[in-house]
Design a protein around this motif. Structure first.
Motif, PDB file in Angstrom:
ATOM      1  N   TYR A 492       0.834  -1.200   0.000  1.00 13.56           N
ATOM      2  CA  TYR A 492       0.000   0.000   0.000  1.00 13.56           C
ATOM      3  C   TYR A 492       0.873   1.257   0.000  1.00 13.56           C
ATOM      4  O   TYR A 492       1.918   1.294   0.639  1.00 13.56           O
ATOM      5  N   GLY A 493       0.429   2.305  -0.696  1.00 17.32           N
ATOM      6  CA  GLY A 493       0.971   3.640  -0.556  1.00 17.32           C
ATOM      7  C   GLY A 493       0.201   4.356   0.546  1.00 17.32           C
ATOM      8  O   GLY A 493      -0.390   3.698   1.381  1.00 17.32           O
ATOM      9  N   LEU A 494       0.173   5.601   0.588  1.00 17.21           N
ATOM     10  CA  LEU A 494       0.839   6.559  -0.280  1.00 17.21           C
ATOM     11  C   LEU A 494       2.316   6.656   0.116  1.00 17.21           C
ATOM     12  O   LEU A 494       2.765   5.929   1.017  1.00 17.21           O
ATOM     13  N   ALA A 495       3.062   7.562  -0.520  1.00 16.42           N
ATOM     14  CA  ALA A 495       4.406   7.858  -0.043  1.00 16.42           C
ATOM     15  C   ALA A 495       4.307   8.700   1.222  1.00 16.42           C
ATOM     16  O   ALA A 495       3.248   9.248   1.553  1.00 16.42           O
ATOM     17  N   ALA A 496       5.419   8.809   1.939  1.00 17.57           N
ATOM     18  CA  ALA A 496       5.409   9.498   3.236  1.00 17.57           C
ATOM     19  C   ALA A 496       4.991  10.953   3.137  1.00 17.57           C
ATOM     20  O   ALA A 496       4.436  11.514   4.092  1.00 17.57           O
ATOM     21  N   ASP A 497       5.245  11.594   1.996  1.00 12.46           N
ATOM     22  CA  ASP A 497       4.857  12.998   1.827  1.00 12.46           C
ATOM     23  C   ASP A 497       3.469  13.128   1.207  1.00 12.46           C
ATOM     24  O   ASP A 497       3.090  14.203   0.749  1.00 12.46           O
ATOM     25  N   LEU A 498       2.708  12.006   1.202  1.00 10.55           N
ATOM     26  CA  LEU A 498       1.368  11.914   0.633  1.00 10.55           C
ATOM     27  C   LEU A 498       1.355  12.057  -0.881  1.00 10.55           C
ATOM     28  O   LEU A 498       0.289  12.248  -1.477  1.00 10.55           O
ATOM     29  N   SER A 499       2.517  11.972  -1.517  1.00 14.19           N
ATOM     30  CA  SER A 499       2.521  11.917  -2.977  1.00 14.19           C
ATOM     31  C   SER A 499       1.938  10.582  -3.420  1.00 14.19           C
ATOM     32  O   SER A 499       1.993   9.585  -2.700  1.00 14.19           O
ATOM     33  N   PHE A 500       1.367  10.558  -4.620  1.00 12.81           N
ATOM     34  CA  PHE A 500       0.614   9.402  -5.075  1.00 12.81           C
ATOM     35  C   PHE A 500       1.546   8.267  -5.487  1.00 12.81           C
ATOM     36  O   PHE A 500       2.384   8.423  -6.375  1.00 12.81           O
ATOM     37  N   LYS A 501       1.416   7.132  -4.860  1.00 14.26           N
ATOM     38  CA  LYS A 501       2.137   5.902  -5.183  1.00 14.26           C
ATOM     39  C   LYS A 501       1.277   4.718  -4.782  1.00 14.26           C
ATOM     40  O   LYS A 501       0.550   4.809  -3.790  1.00 14.26           O
ATOM     41  N   PRO A 502       1.347   3.587  -5.495  1.00 11.24           N
ATOM     42  CA  PRO A 502       2.135   3.344  -6.706  1.00 11.24           C
ATOM     43  C   PRO A 502       1.545   4.044  -7.918  1.00 11.24           C
ATOM     44  O   PRO A 502       0.458   4.627  -7.851  1.00 11.24           O
ATOM     45  N   ASP A 503       2.266   3.942  -9.048  1.00 13.85           N
ATOM     46  CA  ASP A 503       1.820   4.628 -10.254  1.00 13.85           C
ATOM     47  C   ASP A 503       0.882   3.768 -11.091  1.00 13.85           C
ATOM     48  O   ASP A 503      -0.183   4.230 -11.501  1.00 13.85           O
ATOM     49  N   VAL A 504       1.304   2.541 -11.397  1.00  7.69           N
ATOM     50  CA  VAL A 504       0.507   1.636 -12.227  1.00  7.69           C
ATOM     51  C   VAL A 504       0.694   0.214 -11.695  1.00  7.69           C
ATOM     52  O   VAL A 504       1.484  -0.034 -10.777  1.00  7.69           O
ATOM     53  N   GLY A 505      -0.020  -0.728 -12.299  1.00  2.36           N
ATOM     54  CA  GLY A 505       0.133  -2.135 -11.954  1.00  2.36           C
ATOM     55  C   GLY A 505       0.289  -2.986 -13.200  1.00  2.36           C
ATOM     56  O   GLY A 505      -0.009  -2.549 -14.322  1.00  2.36           O
ATOM     57  N   ALA A 506       0.776  -4.211 -13.001  1.00  2.00           N
ATOM     58  CA  ALA A 506       0.963  -5.166 -14.099  1.00  2.00           C
ATOM     59  C   ALA A 506       0.943  -6.565 -13.494  1.00  2.00           C
ATOM     60  O   ALA A 506       1.025  -6.727 -12.268  1.00  2.00           O
ATOM     61  N   PRO A 507       0.860  -7.595 -14.315  1.00  7.79           N
ATOM     62  CA  PRO A 507       0.803  -8.953 -13.770  1.00  7.79           C
ATOM     63  C   PRO A 507       2.076  -9.316 -12.998  1.00  7.79           C
ATOM     64  O   PRO A 507       3.185  -9.157 -13.502  1.00  7.79           O
ATOM     65  N   GLY A 508       1.889  -9.800 -11.779  1.00  8.21           N
ATOM     66  CA  GLY A 508       3.025 -10.215 -10.950  1.00  8.21           C
ATOM     67  C   GLY A 508       2.741 -11.471 -10.157  1.00  8.21           C
ATOM     68  O   GLY A 508       3.644 -12.039  -9.546  1.00  8.21           O
ATOM     69  N   GLY A 509       1.500 -11.918 -10.148  1.00  9.05           N
ATOM     70  CA  GLY A 509       1.131 -13.122  -9.409  1.00  9.05           C
ATOM     71  C   GLY A 509       1.042 -14.317 -10.324  1.00  9.05           C
ATOM     72  O   GLY A 509       0.168 -14.388 -11.182  1.00  9.05           O
ATOM     73  N   GLY A 510       1.976 -15.277 -10.174  1.00  7.39           N
ATOM     74  CA  GLY A 510       1.959 -16.486 -10.983  1.00  7.39           C
ATOM     75  C   GLY A 510       2.543 -16.277 -12.370  1.00  7.39           C
ATOM     76  O   GLY A 510       1.883 -16.546 -13.373  1.00  7.39           O
ATOM     77  N   ILE A 511       3.807 -15.817 -12.458  1.00  4.82           N
ATOM     78  CA  ILE A 511       4.438 -15.494 -13.735  1.00  4.82           C
ATOM     79  C   ILE A 511       5.524 -16.526 -14.055  1.00  4.82           C
ATOM     80  O   ILE A 511       6.484 -16.695 -13.300  1.00  4.82           O
ATOM     81  N   PHE A 512       5.374 -17.170 -15.176  1.00  4.59           N
ATOM     82  CA  PHE A 512       6.354 -18.146 -15.671  1.00  4.59           C
ATOM     83  C   PHE A 512       7.435 -17.395 -16.448  1.00  4.59           C
ATOM     84  O   PHE A 512       7.142 -16.520 -17.249  1.00  4.59           O
ATOM     85  N   SER A 513       8.702 -17.755 -16.193  1.00  5.63           N
ATOM     86  CA  SER A 513       9.785 -17.099 -16.918  1.00  5.63           C
ATOM     87  C   SER A 513      11.056 -17.931 -16.815  1.00  5.63           C
ATOM     88  O   SER A 513      11.061 -19.028 -16.243  1.00  5.63           O
ATOM     89  N   SER A 514      12.121 -17.388 -17.368  1.00  4.39           N
ATOM     90  CA  SER A 514      13.415 -18.067 -17.357  1.00  4.39           C
ATOM     91  C   SER A 514      13.984 -18.128 -15.944  1.00  4.39           C
ATOM     92  O   SER A 514      13.650 -17.312 -15.076  1.00  4.39           O
ATOM     93  N   TYR A 515      14.867 -19.098 -15.744  1.00  5.80           N
ATOM     94  CA  TYR A 515      15.541 -19.313 -14.470  1.00  5.80           C
ATOM     95  C   TYR A 515      16.913 -19.892 -14.805  1.00  5.80           C
ATOM     96  O   TYR A 515      17.097 -20.471 -15.890  1.00  5.80           O
ATOM     97  N   PRO A 516      17.908 -19.733 -13.953  1.00  8.03           N
ATOM     98  CA  PRO A 516      19.222 -20.274 -14.292  1.00  8.03           C
ATOM     99  C   PRO A 516      19.156 -21.757 -14.688  1.00  8.03           C
ATOM    100  O   PRO A 516      18.397 -22.534 -14.101  1.00  8.03           O
ATOM    101  N   LEU A 517      19.943 -22.112 -15.685  1.00 12.24           N
ATOM    102  CA  LEU A 517      19.932 -23.485 -16.177  1.00 12.24           C
ATOM    103  C   LEU A 517      20.228 -24.476 -15.062  1.00 12.24           C
ATOM    104  O   LEU A 517      19.637 -25.562 -14.997  1.00 12.24           O
ATOM    105  N   GLU A 518      21.141 -24.090 -14.157  1.00 10.13           N
ATOM    106  CA  GLU A 518      21.509 -24.981 -13.056  1.00 10.13           C
ATOM    107  C   GLU A 518      20.364 -25.189 -12.068  1.00 10.13           C
ATOM    108  O   GLU A 518      20.397 -26.131 -11.271  1.00 10.13           O
ATOM    109  N   LEU A 519      19.360 -24.307 -12.114  1.00  8.17           N
ATOM    110  CA  LEU A 519      18.220 -24.391 -11.206  1.00  8.17           C
ATOM    111  C   LEU A 519      16.948 -24.840 -11.923  1.00  8.17           C
ATOM    112  O   LEU A 519      15.858 -24.690 -11.386  1.00  8.17           O
ATOM    113  N   GLY A 520      17.093 -25.369 -13.108  1.00  2.00           N
ATOM    114  CA  GLY A 520      15.936 -25.923 -13.814  1.00  2.00           C
ATOM    115  C   GLY A 520      15.561 -25.224 -15.095  1.00  2.00           C
ATOM    116  O   GLY A 520      14.760 -25.738 -15.874  1.00  2.00           O
ATOM    117  N   GLY A 521      16.066 -24.014 -15.328  1.00  2.00           N
ATOM    118  CA  GLY A 521      15.828 -23.322 -16.590  1.00  2.00           C
ATOM    119  C   GLY A 521      14.584 -22.466 -16.658  1.00  2.00           C
ATOM    120  O   GLY A 521      14.544 -21.476 -17.394  1.00  2.00           O
TER     121      GLY A 521
END
Length: 875
Positions: A492-521
């Motif tokens: 949760y925001g706001l910032a300490a000086d009551l400036s508006f935060k956060p600015d925007v949102g995007a998908p972050g829950g349950g995201i498939f992506s690359s991982y080091p090859l030694e850890l499964g790829g």
């Protein structure tokens, strides 16, 4: 500025009447190393850094002057690093007893504690490449790619755990240790710390071993980079043709320090990065914190800066309350990013889809087939599935089990031992279950997680008769799951000086992506760490299409984002907190089609203290870049409000007057008045309107509220401006509180412990025999200073220290330490004539706190605590 504030405040505090007296619990001891400030500090010098136009030699002269002044004063320190480009100053290790002495040196503007930044630990679950494709579809990145945008020729810096150079997603060979650096896609970078570094460790773990190759052994940075622009090995990110700079600031495990991050920012700027992503941060910080300052300065030089807002929401690993947004995400013009859950694969029951999150440590769920369902408890069971179940009682069935008391592994193991063919875990709080069932013996049946509401519906269905679940490959979002709703961990925001935060949102829950090859790829992770790179990749797409001034990137994204329903009970139809989701879900195609934008892109309404004379009208400008005269309709979309600091649940009908006491979640729309409800903008011209926002009077004081100003063109185009503010007087927030141990304390130091001295104490002011003050701050403070008064005459004799933009403690029992060695100053401490040792005698120290956004002249904006008597008895 600090010296000016100090002189202005002397008169205001002479009549100070707000006094906080800590309860006395007797003589109590706490370990020295429990203090939340210690040996590591940023020293900020008065002069601007070179990025603001000062000659490098002038900045270096500032550095030489500081070193000389410290030597002259007999102060020793370890210089960890110096900064001249984005920040003028040093990172130093000092004796904590000397901190006030360093603050008095000529040329010192401020001192900021160097924060230990934990390597983000996102929640991990099972998944596949289709999950990344679904996430891209939520922001429309797939549509931008179809139009030919790939981020080509754009450089994106990743400040993180490094990037696996060998990974095919980044043009690597696919064989660990065989791809030279720099590579075709990872074209720049540096390892600042080495594999073994851990800022929270000891011994060898604290020794940084820099290296030219920023290869990743932790995994986080590789995952983030894959979202930004992976292209290969089954991964296709948002901008698959970008070039990367990899700036490794973490070892294989553990944490780093914020001074390392600042060094990485300077190097990324030198390497010509056009976009920089920071999926990390220091929570509960001011926009004036050094990493936030540096990040904002980069924006002024044309670098798009994107940062995660933090995982301190109620469902996060370190849950916190309001104002938890972290630096650098709170910086001015930095795009601070919230997280939404990804679209989910589903099963169906009675024709209704149920979006689920697969548990890590279990086999993937099938995409076809059916199972009868059974339940092991009810929606009120506290320990459902925590004890062994009768053998064969769940044979061939999907077991519905409620979260609580024992681990997910125990629940899944008990069901598996009873013959279950699958497990459906449902939550005992808002949001989806994101579970891991890794353990021994291994779970060999699919395990998935759903929401509490979904679980209650299934419980009733099973109770009513035979119920069958059908596995599918279909993806769903709200209202059939949490896809597209704010993630439970997002701060949760706001910032300490009551400036508006956060600015925007995007998908972050349950995201498939690359991982080091030694850890499964590959791996599926959840966190605002995963949402931030979606936005960084989007910035690369936008820059490829046309130059966008860095300071306008956040504005465009806010204008065309889409706010989402409240995740706590989306069926009620309320929009989620604007100060948690920002402008809403990023919409890349809408930005690409934009031919108008609105400034300011958000409205920081501030507080509503009647003494300030508000509410204040605000002018909004609509810039029509199209070739057509356009008429706009102006409306208001309210979002939910939150009571002060405690975030409760809202239940239907969520009506006012509220029944939640002084805290909770409120459907309390602000009164939003426009000077006009229609606006005509000429072709390639501008128009303006005025809006006045007043909080709902039924809200408790210090509640945060917000919503959206919506402009709809006659052609159907929609532009929004999010807003947020506080109801009541922000300065009524208590800062100096007693906390768990009755702070503040006067303390002495003995045997590695601070010992409370509630009856006063005598000090020789030699070595460690000096006075210490242990202070708990419950909120961020604009200024904290310590002032000495003669205990017998009441005369002010000088100040001990003076700090601006002070964070709050991270835990209810946390504390900061301040030391006094008998030295005081009056006026500018840089002038030796203003600094002196007080004679032997009796004194008290007054701790003064100017609250966030406080008026230096208004005594009501201060709090104060007066210490017990301190007797100085030098030999």
């Amino acid at each position: 500025m600090k010296k000016k504030l100090a002189s202005l405040a002397m008169a205001a505090t002479a009549a100070l009447t707000v006094l906080v007296t800590a309860p006395v619990f007797g003589q109590v001891s706490v370990p020295v190393d429990a203090a939340e400030n210690g040996r590591l500090w940023f020293v900020e010098l008065i002069g601007a850094p070179s990025i603001e136009g000062r000659a490098a030699r002038t900045v270096q002269a500032d550095h030489a002057a500081f070193r000389a002044a410290a030597k002259k004063a007999g102060l020793t320190f370890t210089e960890r690093r110096s900064y001249s480009t984005l920040f003028n100053g040093f990172a130093v290790s000092i004796n904590p007893n000397d901190r006030a002495k360093f603050g008095r040196l000529p040329g010192v503007k401020a001192m900021h504690p160097i924060e230990t930044v934990q390597a983000p630990t996102p929640e991990q679950s099972a998944g596949s490449a289709v999950d990344l494709a679904r996430a891209l579809a939520l922001t429309g990145a797939n549509i931008a790619q179809t139009a030919g945008l790939t981020g080509k020729n754009i450089k994106v810096g990743i400040i993180d755990t490094g990037i696996d150079i060998d990974h095919p997603a980044f043009g690597g060979s696919g064989v660990p240790g065989t791809t030279p650096f720099p590579s075709t896609r990872v074209v720049a970078g540096w390892d600042f710390v080495g594999d073994n570094y851990n800022a929270a460790g000891s011994g060898a773990a604290l020794i940084r071993v820099p290296d030219a190759n920023p290869d990743d052994c932790g995994g986080h940075g590789t995952h983030v980079a894959g979202i930004v622009g992976g292209n290969g090995g089954g991964i296709r990110g948002v901008a698959p043709d970008v070039k990367f700079g990899a700036y490794r600031v973490f070892g294989c495990v553990g944490s780093t320090d914020s001074d390392v991050i600042l060094e990485a920012l300077e190097r990324a700027y030198a390497d010509g990065m056009q976009v920089i992503n920071q999926s990390l941060g220091s929570g509960r910080q001011w926009p004036q914190y050094p990493t936030a300052q540096a990040t904002s300065r980069l924006v002024k030089k044309g670098v798009v800066m994107v940062a995660s807002i933090g995982n301190n929401g109620p469902g996060g690993s370190s849950p916190d309350a309001l104002f938890a947004a972290g630096a650098p995400g709170v910086g001015k013009d930095v795009v601070g990013v919230a997280s939404f859950d990804n679209a989910q694969t589903s099963f169906t029951v009675n024709g209704t889809p149920y979006g689920y999150t697969p548990a890590s440590g279990a086999p993937s769920a099938p995409t076809s087939g059916s199972l009868p369902m059974a339940k092991t408890g009810t929606p009120t069971s506290a320990a459902d599935g925590c004890t062994a179940l009768p053998a064969g009682s769940l044979a061939g069935k999907a077991a519905l089990i409620r979260r609580g008391t024992c681990s997910f592994f125990i629940k899944a193991s008990n069901a598996q031992n009873a013959g279950a063919a699958a497990v459906v875990l449902y939550n005992n709080a808002a949001g989806a279950v994101n579970a891991t069932v890794a353990g021994s013996p291994a779970i060999t049946i699919p395990v998935v997680g759903i929401t509490a509401d979904q679980g209650a519906v299934l419980d009733a269905a099973i109770g009513a008769g035979a119920t069958t679940m059908n596995w599918t490959a279909d993806a769903v979002g709200f209202p059939f799951g949490t896809g597209g709703l704010i993630s439970s961990f997002s701060s949760y925001g706001l910032a300490a000086d009551l400036s508006f935060k956060p600015d925007v949102g995007a998908p972050g829950g349950g995201i498939f992506s690359s991982y080091p090859l030694e850890l499964g790829g590959t791996a599926t992770l959840s966190g605002t760490s995963m949402s931030s790179p979606h936005v960084a990749g989007a910035a690369a797409l936008l820059l490829e299409r046309a130059p966008v001034p860095a300071h306008l990137m956040a504005a465009l994204m806010q204008n065309y984002s889409k706010p989402k329903p409240w995740s706590g009970n989306p069926g009620l139809g309320f929009l989620d907190f604007s100060f948690r989701q920002g402008g809403g879900m990023l919409d890349i195609p809408a930005i690409l089609a934009a031919d108008a934008f609105v400034t300011p892109s958000d409205l920081s309404v501030g507080d509503s203290d009647p003494a300030d004379g508000g509410p204040f009208p605000r002018t909004v400008t609509v810039d029509n870049r199209s070739g057509v005269l356009t008429k706009w309709t102006i409306t208001h979309e309210p979002a939910l409000a939150s009571g002060p600091n405690v975030l409760g649940e809202c239940t239907a009908p969520c009506a006012l007057p509220a029944a939640y006491g002084t805290t909770g979640t409120f459907a309390a729309p602000a009164d939003v008045v426009f000077d006009k409800t229609e606006l005509i903008t000429p072709s390639r011209g501008i128009g303006t309107f005025v809006v006045t926002i007043t909080p709902n009077p039924a809200l408790p004081d210090r509640s945060l509220y917000g919503g959206y100003i919506k402009l709809t063109s006659e052609f159907g185009k929609v532009v929004r401006i999010p807003y947020g503010g506080m109801k009541g007087d922000y300065q009524s927030t208590r800062v100096l509180t007693g906390a768990a141990n009755g702070f503040p304390w006067l303390a002495n130091l003995s045997g590695g412990f601070f010992n409370n001295q509630p009856g006063g104490a005598t000090f020789t002011m030699a070595g460690d025999d000096i006075a210490f003050f242990l202070i708990h701050l419950d909120h961020l403070s604009r200024r904290v200073w310590l002032e000495v008064t003669d205990a017998n005459t009441g005369k002010i004799v000088g100040k001990v220290s003076d700090d601006e933009y002070v964070t709050r403690n991270s835990t209810p029992g946390g504390f900061f330490t301040f030391a006094w060695d008998g030295i005081v100053f009056q006026g500018d401490p840089a002038n030796p004539k203003n600094v002196r040792a007080v004679p032997n005698g009796q004194y008290v120290v007054n701790v003064r706190v100017l609250k966030a956004n406080g008026n230096v002249w208004n005594y009501r904006d201060y709090e104060s605590w007066t210490s017990p008597v301190i007797t100085i008895a030098r030999p």
